[in-house]
Write a protein that holds these residues in place. Structure first.
Motif, PDB file in Angstrom:
ATOM      1  N   VAL A  29      66.936  63.064  61.824  1.00  0.00           N
ATOM      2  CA  VAL A  29      67.101  61.728  62.330  1.00  0.00           C
ATOM      3  C   VAL A  29      66.021  61.382  63.183  1.00  0.00           C
ATOM      4  CG1 VAL A  29      68.871  60.197  63.450  1.00  0.00           C
ATOM      5  CG2 VAL A  29      69.439  62.091  62.259  1.00  0.00           C
ATOM      6  N   GLU A  30      65.200  60.421  62.801  1.00  0.00           N
ATOM      7  CA  GLU A  30      64.092  59.910  63.617  1.00  0.00           C
ATOM      8  C   GLU A  30      63.605  58.476  63.043  1.00  0.00           C
ATOM      9  OE1 GLU A  30      61.430  61.138  66.123  1.00  0.00           O
ATOM     10  OE2 GLU A  30      61.275  58.954  65.582  1.00  0.00           O
ATOM     11  N   ASP A  31      63.439  57.320  64.058  1.00  0.00           N
ATOM     12  CA  ASP A  31      63.316  56.167  63.579  1.00  0.00           C
ATOM     13  C   ASP A  31      61.854  56.049  63.331  1.00  0.00           C
ATOM     14  OD1 ASP A  31      63.324  56.321  66.275  1.00  0.00           O
ATOM     15  OD2 ASP A  31      62.814  54.394  66.434  1.00  0.00           O
ATOM     16  N   ASN A  32      60.768  56.822  63.923  1.00  0.00           N
ATOM     17  CA  ASN A  32      59.606  56.673  63.683  1.00  0.00           C
ATOM     18  C   ASN A  32      59.138  57.372  62.299  1.00  0.00           C
ATOM     19  OD1 ASN A  32      56.761  57.488  63.715  1.00  0.00           O
ATOM     20  ND2 ASN A  32      56.676  56.525  65.890  1.00  0.00           N
ATOM     21  N   LEU A  72      67.905  65.429  65.728  1.00  0.00           N
ATOM     22  CA  LEU A  72      68.182  64.245  66.361  1.00  0.00           C
ATOM     23  C   LEU A  72      67.449  63.754  67.321  1.00  0.00           C
ATOM     24  CD1 LEU A  72      70.462  61.836  66.102  1.00  0.00           C
ATOM     25  CD2 LEU A  72      71.499  63.108  68.104  1.00  0.00           C
ATOM     26  N   ASP A  73      66.637  62.538  67.152  1.00  0.00           N
ATOM     27  CA  ASP A  73      65.788  61.769  68.031  1.00  0.00           C
ATOM     28  C   ASP A  73      66.701  61.032  68.738  1.00  0.00           C
ATOM     29  OD1 ASP A  73      63.904  60.312  69.476  1.00  0.00           O
ATOM     30  OD2 ASP A  73      63.856  58.635  67.450  1.00  0.00           O
ATOM     31  N   LEU A  74      66.718  60.932  70.229  1.00  0.00           N
ATOM     32  CA  LEU A  74      67.630  60.565  70.965  1.00  0.00           C
ATOM     33  C   LEU A  74      67.457  58.973  71.167  1.00  0.00           C
ATOM     34  CD1 LEU A  74      68.427  63.091  73.845  1.00  0.00           C
ATOM     35  CD2 LEU A  74      69.656  62.588  71.568  1.00  0.00           C
ATOM     36  N   GLY A  75      66.092  58.654  70.778  1.00  0.00           N
ATOM     37  CA  GLY A  75      65.763  56.981  70.935  1.00  0.00           C
ATOM     38  C   GLY A  75      65.717  56.464  69.493  1.00  0.00           C
ATOM     39  N   LEU A  76      66.848  55.907  69.342  1.00  0.00           N
ATOM     40  CA  LEU A  76      67.274  55.346  67.968  1.00  0.00           C
ATOM     41  C   LEU A  76      67.652  53.504  68.095  1.00  0.00           C
ATOM     42  CD1 LEU A  76      69.499  57.805  66.660  1.00  0.00           C
ATOM     43  CD2 LEU A  76      67.012  57.595  65.673  1.00  0.00           C
TER      44      LEU A  76
HETATM   45 MN    MN Z   1      62.930  57.132  68.301  1.00  0.00          MN
END
Ligand code: MN
Length: 131
Positions: A14-17, A58-62
């Motif tokens: 899970v990563e938005d980048n 899990l990336d915590l910054g989503l």
């Molecule tokens: Mn992020």
């Protein structure tokens, strides 16, 4: 690259980048893992239920919700509560790690992620659930 113990295990990344997500996916697939990807918290929760990964990174910054809320939601749902979650975060303070573990994370890796370290750590969390 040699294949690792637990090869074939499904990992939900899970990563938005997109750049980071693609790079880690490639790295982990080359190591023998099956990778599922999610760019938002909502998609991560859906995938965790539907695909039953063996581990969540899990990336915590989503963009859509707090990573900690993702962890809490997974922990509170009997369909996903047994899936270990390892946080990936740029926030390196001890209080951040404490909050993460209190929410239900089993591990905590600080960005920038050392890929060698990441590959060393993953089998530990997979071993916890499979043995
Ligand atoms: Mn992020």
């Amino acid at each position: 690259m040699s294949r690792v113990k637990h090869a074939g295990s499904r990992i939900l990344l899970v990563e938005d980048n997109e750049t980071i997500r693609n790079a880690f996916s490639l790295l982990l697939e080359e190591s023998g893992y099956e990778i599922l990807q999610a760019a938002t918290g909502r998609l991560a929760l859906d995938s965790a239920v539907a695909d039953q990964p063996h581990l969540v990174l899990l990336d915590l910054g989503l963009p859509d919700m707090s990573g900690l809320d993702v962890v809490r939601t997974l922990a509170a749902d009997p369909r996903t509560s047994n899936i270990p979650v390892v946080a990936l975060t740029g926030r390196a303070l001890k209080t951040d790690e404490d909050a993460c573990r209190a929410a239900g994370c089993v591990g905590y890796l600080t960005k920038p992620i050392n890929t060698h370290h990441l590959l060393q750590e993953i089998p530990r969390y997979l071993a916890d659930i499979e043995e």
